[in-house]
Design a protein around this motif. Structure first.
Motif, PDB file in Angstrom:
ATOM      1  N   GLN A  58      10.375   2.905   2.670  1.00  0.00           N
ATOM      2  CA  GLN A  58      11.421   3.886   2.170  1.00  0.00           C
ATOM      3  C   GLN A  58      11.930   4.518   3.325  1.00  0.00           C
ATOM      4  N   LYS A  59      11.199   4.974   4.335  1.00  0.00           N
ATOM      5  CA  LYS A  59      11.856   5.781   5.442  1.00  0.00           C
ATOM      6  C   LYS A  59      12.957   4.930   6.244  1.00  0.00           C
ATOM      7  N   SER A  65       0.971  -1.066   0.015  1.00  0.00           N
ATOM      8  CA  SER A  65       0.037  -0.003  -0.023  1.00  0.00           C
ATOM      9  C   SER A  65       0.767   1.262  -0.023  1.00  0.00           C
ATOM     10  N   ASP A  66       0.269   2.400  -0.229  1.00  0.00           N
ATOM     11  CA  ASP A  66       1.203   3.576  -0.248  1.00  0.00           C
ATOM     12  C   ASP A  66       1.608   3.970   1.160  1.00  0.00           C
ATOM     13  N   ALA A  67       0.745   3.626   2.092  1.00  0.00           N
ATOM     14  CA  ALA A  67       1.464   3.953   3.535  1.00  0.00           C
ATOM     15  C   ALA A  67       2.633   2.732   3.882  1.00  0.00           C
ATOM     16  N   ASP A  68       2.531   1.555   3.413  1.00  0.00           N
ATOM     17  CA  ASP A  68       3.508   0.721   3.620  1.00  0.00           C
ATOM     18  C   ASP A  68       4.780   0.843   2.755  1.00  0.00           C
ATOM     19  N   PHE A  69       4.505   1.293   1.565  1.00  0.00           N
ATOM     20  CA  PHE A  69       5.808   1.869   0.819  1.00  0.00           C
ATOM     21  C   PHE A  69       6.402   2.935   1.396  1.00  0.00           C
ATOM     22  N   GLU A  70       5.859   3.959   1.822  1.00  0.00           N
ATOM     23  CA  GLU A  70       6.486   5.248   2.521  1.00  0.00           C
ATOM     24  C   GLU A  70       7.115   4.671   3.898  1.00  0.00           C
ATOM     25  N   HIS A  71       6.614   3.759   4.767  1.00  0.00           N
ATOM     26  CA  HIS A  71       7.351   3.177   5.850  1.00  0.00           C
ATOM     27  C   HIS A  71       8.500   2.293   5.512  1.00  0.00           C
ATOM     28  N   GLU A 129      16.027   4.807   4.059  1.00  0.00           N
ATOM     29  CA  GLU A 129      16.614   6.150   3.918  1.00  0.00           C
ATOM     30  C   GLU A 129      17.546   6.225   5.397  1.00  0.00           C
TER      31      GLU A 129
END
Length: 74
Positions: free
Chosen positions: A33-34, A25-31, A37
């Motif tokens: 990615q963070k 999901s978009d939220a999981d992808f952002e998590h 990084e």
């Protein structure tokens, strides 16, 4: 299944064919990615494991004897 006698390139193609695709999901992808990084620091268990390894390594190195061999040509 990789066949006996397959070449490296054939094995690679087979490996690629068996790969899975993961959809986030978009939220999981952002998590993810963070985390990539800025990964979290080592856990207390990891720190203790490293300390144990370092202690064992120092004891092992201290127990090793270095023997210098000299030729009669000095």
């Amino acid at each position: 299944m990789i066949q006996p006698g397959a070449t490296d390139s054939e094995e690679y193609v087979e490996w690629l064919a068996q790969r899975e695709r993961i959809v986030l999901s978009d939220a999981d992808f952002e998590h993810v990615q963070k985390i990539l990084e800025k990964p979290p620091g080592p856990t207390p268990n990891l720190k203790e494991a490293v300390a144990r390894r370092n202690r064992r390594r120092r004891r092992s190195e201290a127990n090793q004897r270095v023997v210098e061999v000299r030729s009669g040509r000095d």
